[in-house]
Scaffold this motif. Structure first.
Motif, PDB file in Angstrom:
ATOM      1  N   PRO A 321       0.673  -1.249  -0.105  1.00 33.96           N
ATOM      2  CA  PRO A 321      -0.034  -0.016  -0.009  1.00 33.96           C
ATOM      3  C   PRO A 321       0.773   1.218  -0.136  1.00 33.96           C
ATOM      4  N   VAL A 322       0.225   2.294  -0.673  1.00 30.58           N
ATOM      5  CA  VAL A 322       1.178   3.569  -0.696  1.00 30.58           C
ATOM      6  C   VAL A 322       0.649   4.538   0.263  1.00 30.58           C
ATOM      7  N   GLU A 323       1.741   4.961   1.099  1.00 28.10           N
ATOM      8  CA  GLU A 323       1.159   6.058   2.355  1.00 28.10           C
ATOM      9  C   GLU A 323       2.244   7.093   2.003  1.00 28.10           C
ATOM     10  N   LYS A 324       1.824   8.084   2.818  1.00 29.08           N
ATOM     11  CA  LYS A 324       2.788   9.442   2.673  1.00 29.08           C
ATOM     12  C   LYS A 324       3.714   9.654   3.936  1.00 29.08           C
ATOM     13  N   TYR A 325       4.878   9.980   3.500  1.00 26.35           N
ATOM     14  CA  TYR A 325       6.127   9.988   4.560  1.00 26.35           C
ATOM     15  C   TYR A 325       6.533  11.316   4.204  1.00 26.35           C
ATOM     16  N   ASP A 326       7.023  11.716   5.391  1.00 25.96           N
ATOM     17  CA  ASP A 326       8.207  13.065   5.352  1.00 25.96           C
ATOM     18  C   ASP A 326       9.472  12.268   5.487  1.00 25.96           C
ATOM     19  N   VAL A 327      10.189  12.582   4.575  1.00 20.16           N
ATOM     20  CA  VAL A 327      11.548  11.733   4.374  1.00 20.16           C
ATOM     21  C   VAL A 327      12.638  12.344   5.179  1.00 20.16           C
ATOM     22  N   VAL A 328      13.014  12.154   6.272  1.00 21.06           N
ATOM     23  CA  VAL A 328      14.150  13.008   6.734  1.00 21.06           C
ATOM     24  C   VAL A 328      15.310  12.351   7.031  1.00 21.06           C
ATOM     25  N   GLY A 329      16.561  13.202   7.276  1.00 19.81           N
ATOM     26  CA  GLY A 329      17.971  12.637   7.534  1.00 19.81           C
ATOM     27  C   GLY A 329      18.169  12.652   8.879  1.00 19.81           C
ATOM     28  N   PRO A 330      19.461  12.237   9.456  1.00 19.30           N
ATOM     29  CA  PRO A 330      19.654  12.104  10.732  1.00 19.30           C
ATOM     30  C   PRO A 330      20.414  13.521  11.222  1.00 19.30           C
ATOM     31  N   ILE A 331      20.493  14.552  10.430  1.00 16.81           N
ATOM     32  CA  ILE A 331      21.224  15.540  10.860  1.00 16.81           C
ATOM     33  C   ILE A 331      20.349  16.523  11.813  1.00 16.81           C
ATOM     34  N   CYS A 332      21.096  17.236  12.643  1.00 13.99           N
ATOM     35  CA  CYS A 332      20.381  17.873  13.802  1.00 13.99           C
ATOM     36  C   CYS A 332      20.123  19.395  13.367  1.00 13.99           C
ATOM     37  N   CYS A 337      15.534  17.830   5.548  1.00 12.72           N
ATOM     38  CA  CYS A 337      14.270  17.062   5.250  1.00 12.72           C
ATOM     39  C   CYS A 337      14.433  16.851   3.561  1.00 12.72           C
ATOM     40  N   PHE A 338      14.207  15.765   3.054  1.00 12.79           N
ATOM     41  CA  PHE A 338      14.228  15.399   1.603  1.00 12.79           C
ATOM     42  C   PHE A 338      12.712  15.787   1.007  1.00 12.79           C
ATOM     43  N   ALA A 339      11.838  15.373   1.737  1.00  8.07           N
ATOM     44  CA  ALA A 339      10.485  15.599   1.220  1.00  8.07           C
ATOM     45  C   ALA A 339       9.535  15.487   2.103  1.00  8.07           C
ATOM     46  N   ARG A 340       8.326  16.391   1.911  1.00  2.77           N
ATOM     47  CA  ARG A 340       7.177  16.132   2.853  1.00  2.77           C
ATOM     48  C   ARG A 340       6.089  15.458   2.020  1.00  2.77           C
ATOM     49  N   ASP A 341       5.362  14.657   2.775  1.00  2.00           N
ATOM     50  CA  ASP A 341       4.222  13.991   2.158  1.00  2.00           C
ATOM     51  C   ASP A 341       4.524  13.295   0.962  1.00  2.00           C
ATOM     52  N   GLU A 342       5.914  12.556   0.925  1.00  2.00           N
ATOM     53  CA  GLU A 342       6.071  11.940  -0.186  1.00  2.00           C
ATOM     54  C   GLU A 342       5.202  10.519  -0.406  1.00  2.00           C
ATOM     55  N   LYS A 343       4.826  10.031  -1.412  1.00  2.00           N
ATOM     56  CA  LYS A 343       4.042   8.994  -1.520  1.00  2.00           C
ATOM     57  C   LYS A 343       4.914   7.831  -1.855  1.00  2.00           C
ATOM     58  N   LEU A 344       4.817   6.644  -1.043  1.00  3.93           N
ATOM     59  CA  LEU A 344       5.990   5.686  -0.770  1.00  3.93           C
ATOM     60  C   LEU A 344       5.219   4.355  -0.739  1.00  3.93           C
ATOM     61  N   ARG A 345       5.590   3.403  -1.047  1.00  2.63           N
ATOM     62  CA  ARG A 345       4.989   2.149  -1.170  1.00  2.63           C
ATOM     63  C   ARG A 345       5.658   1.753   0.349  1.00  2.63           C
ATOM     64  N   GLU A 346       4.813   1.296   1.160  1.00  2.00           N
ATOM     65  CA  GLU A 346       4.952   1.152   2.817  1.00  2.00           C
ATOM     66  C   GLU A 346       6.150   0.919   3.120  1.00  2.00           C
ATOM     67  N   VAL A 347       6.753   1.975   3.989  1.00  2.00           N
ATOM     68  CA  VAL A 347       8.245   1.813   4.144  1.00  2.00           C
ATOM     69  C   VAL A 347       8.411   1.087   5.657  1.00  2.00           C
ATOM     70  N   LYS A 348       9.428   0.316   5.759  1.00  2.00           N
ATOM     71  CA  LYS A 348       9.945  -0.335   6.791  1.00  2.00           C
ATOM     72  C   LYS A 348      11.352  -0.110   7.065  1.00  2.00           C
ATOM     73  N   ARG A 349      11.611  -0.425   8.666  1.00  2.00           N
ATOM     74  CA  ARG A 349      13.033  -0.399   9.154  1.00  2.00           C
ATOM     75  C   ARG A 349      13.708  -1.134   8.164  1.00  2.00           C
ATOM     76  N   GLY A 350      14.858  -0.647   7.523  1.00  2.00           N
ATOM     77  CA  GLY A 350      15.788  -1.775   6.848  1.00  2.00           C
ATOM     78  C   GLY A 350      15.670  -1.461   5.353  1.00  2.00           C
ATOM     79  N   ASP A 351      14.377  -0.887   4.731  1.00  2.00           N
ATOM     80  CA  ASP A 351      14.222  -0.607   3.493  1.00  2.00           C
ATOM     81  C   ASP A 351      15.223   0.255   2.731  1.00  2.00           C
ATOM     82  N   LEU A 352      15.279  -0.060   1.444  1.00  2.00           N
ATOM     83  CA  LEU A 352      16.437   0.872   0.715  1.00  2.00           C
ATOM     84  C   LEU A 352      15.469   1.745   0.083  1.00  2.00           C
ATOM     85  N   LEU A 353      15.835   3.058  -0.037  1.00  2.00           N
ATOM     86  CA  LEU A 353      15.027   4.262  -0.627  1.00  2.00           C
ATOM     87  C   LEU A 353      16.121   4.740  -1.761  1.00  2.00           C
ATOM     88  N   ALA A 354      15.844   5.137  -3.021  1.00  2.00           N
ATOM     89  CA  ALA A 354      16.405   5.793  -3.979  1.00  2.00           C
ATOM     90  C   ALA A 354      16.035   7.277  -3.995  1.00  2.00           C
TER      91      ALA A 354
END
Ligand code: LLP
Length: 391
Positions: A321-332, A337-354
């Motif tokens: 299923p496709v869901e919306k995510y804010d894709v963010v990095g670890p920097i303080c 933040c790479f994207a807000r409300d990015e539609k991605l196939r369900e994301v799980k810990r360990g997944d690889l994103l391009a």
């Protein structure tokens, strides 16, 4: 299209480069040039100067557009002949100018009278004649992001139209410079060709005016700036080079005159992706965060220019299923933040994103802020694959 099985065990984040696509892009450029013998393309190294990439550029016969001594050296090291190397930039140091002179580069794109005076002096000391082109600021608004617009009178680049005569006259009176050409560059990531058509008109007018004064230029350099499709990298992996060059066919070149181009992004953006692993998925109050191991130290364009790079989940099954995510990095920093409300196939810990379309102004702008590592490079060469961390 990504060889995800080859990514197993590779330390993330890293840049993945599809050399096959780069070669196809270079062929598309050369096909256009084959019909236009007076046109020359100098690749703008600032977009990506990795050794493996410069080797491809050199093999394709392109020249190099450099903005620092480091880039001049990298171009020459990659085997790009000195007579295809041009050197631009508002703040060339004496050491950098000497390096260019020693190696006999094709042209210094001069951005001010004080710079011209220093080039003349140094060339004299070295017993050489420095080939120069004048970078004109044509005051054309490219309507691109304000941080990457360069051709209006509001910014530091080029010699204003009102001063160009004075600077050319000064050069004519100098013993150690040879006038080669005129140089322009109006901005980057241009998708609308209208500003280029305006530039072509301006150039035609200037050529007539200069001719009437008895001055001719061997080279006309229109800079770079052709944009790419960040929204649909698979739909448009290769920019419309034919449409781009066609706009400049309106320039009435004189006999023996050459038209030069300095393309960066259009050559290398689409063949590179930043591959990152999801460290955590975190549910906020109203938003869901995909926290990845890449940050703006690896790809600064979203933080710096509010740029958007398409993001794909490489691990999730096609029917997830496709869901919306804010894709963010670890920097303080909250701009990480790479994207807000990015539609991605369900994301799980360990997944690889391009993060797509990251071949230009990606890895080359990486920093070590937070003492992070510079991401490595993974080249997908037709027939083989190998990992290098050449930067
Ligand atoms: N020539 C000159 C004189 C330039 O200043 C530039 C880019 C180019 C050629 C190549 O432009 P291109 O074909 O790549 O658009 N870091 C920014 C882009 C900065 C461009 C600076 N000058 C970004 O990530 O969008």
């Amino acid at each position: 299209m990504f060889p995800i099985e080859d990514f197993t065990g590779v330390v993330t984040p890293f840049y993945y480069y599809d050399i096959k696509l780069l070669r196809e892009t270079l062929t598309a450029i050369n096909d256009c040039l084959a019909e236009r013998p007076a046109y020359r393309v100098h690749y703008a190294l600032k977009a990506n100067a990795n050794g493996a990439i410069l080797d491809e550029i050199a093999d394709a016969g392109l020249g190099a557009d450099c903005v620092s001594g480091g880039e001049v050296r990298a171009a020459l090291d990659a085997g790009i002949p000195a007579d295809k190397v041009v050197f631009a930039g508002v703040g060339k140091t004496e050491a950098e100018i000497r390096l260019g002179l020693e190696n006999g580069i094709a042209c210094f794109n001069v951005e001010s009278l004080p710079e011209l005076e220093v080039i003349n002096e140094l060339a004299g000391d070295m017993g050489k004649k420095a080939p120069v082109a004048f970078r004109v600021n044509p005051d054309i608004d490219a309507h691109t992001h304000k941080y990457i617009t360069t051709g209006t009178s509001e910014n530091k680049f080029g010699i204003p139209l009102t001063q160009i005569e004075e600077v050319v006259a000064a050069a004519q009176g100098m013993d150690n410079v040879e006038i080669k050409g005129l140089h322009f560059h109006i901005g980057s990531q241009l998708l609308d060709m209208t500003p280029y058509a305006m530039l072509a008109e301006t150039i035609n007018r200037m050529l007539d005016e200069w001719e009437a004064k008895g001055i001719s230029f061997k080279t006309i350099n229109v800079g770079g700036g052709l944009g790419i499709d960040y929204d649909d990298p698979d739909g448009h992996p290769i920019p419309d080079f034919e449409g781009y060059f066609k706009v400049f066919d309106a320039i009435k070149l004189r006999d023996g005159q050459e038209l030069h181009f300095e393309l960066g992004r259009a050559v290398v953006a689409q063949f590179g992706s930043l591959i990152t692993r999801v460290t955590y998925v975190k549910q906020g109050v109203n938003r869901k965060f995909a926290i990845v191991d890449a940050g703006f130290t690896d790809l600064i364009r979203p933080a710096l220019y509010q740029a958007h790079h398409n993001i794909e989940n490489l691990t999730a099954p096609a029917d997830a299923p496709v869901e919306k995510y804010d894709v963010v990095g670890p920097i303080c920093e909250s701009t990480d933040c790479f994207a807000r409300d990015e539609k991605l196939r369900e994301v799980k810990r360990g997944d690889l994103l391009a993060l797509r379309s990251a071949g230009a102004y990606g890895q080359i702008m990486a920093s070590r802020y937070n003492l992070r590592e510079i991401p490595a490079s993974f080249y997908d060469l037709p027939g083989e694959s190998k990992l290098t961390s050449k930067i």
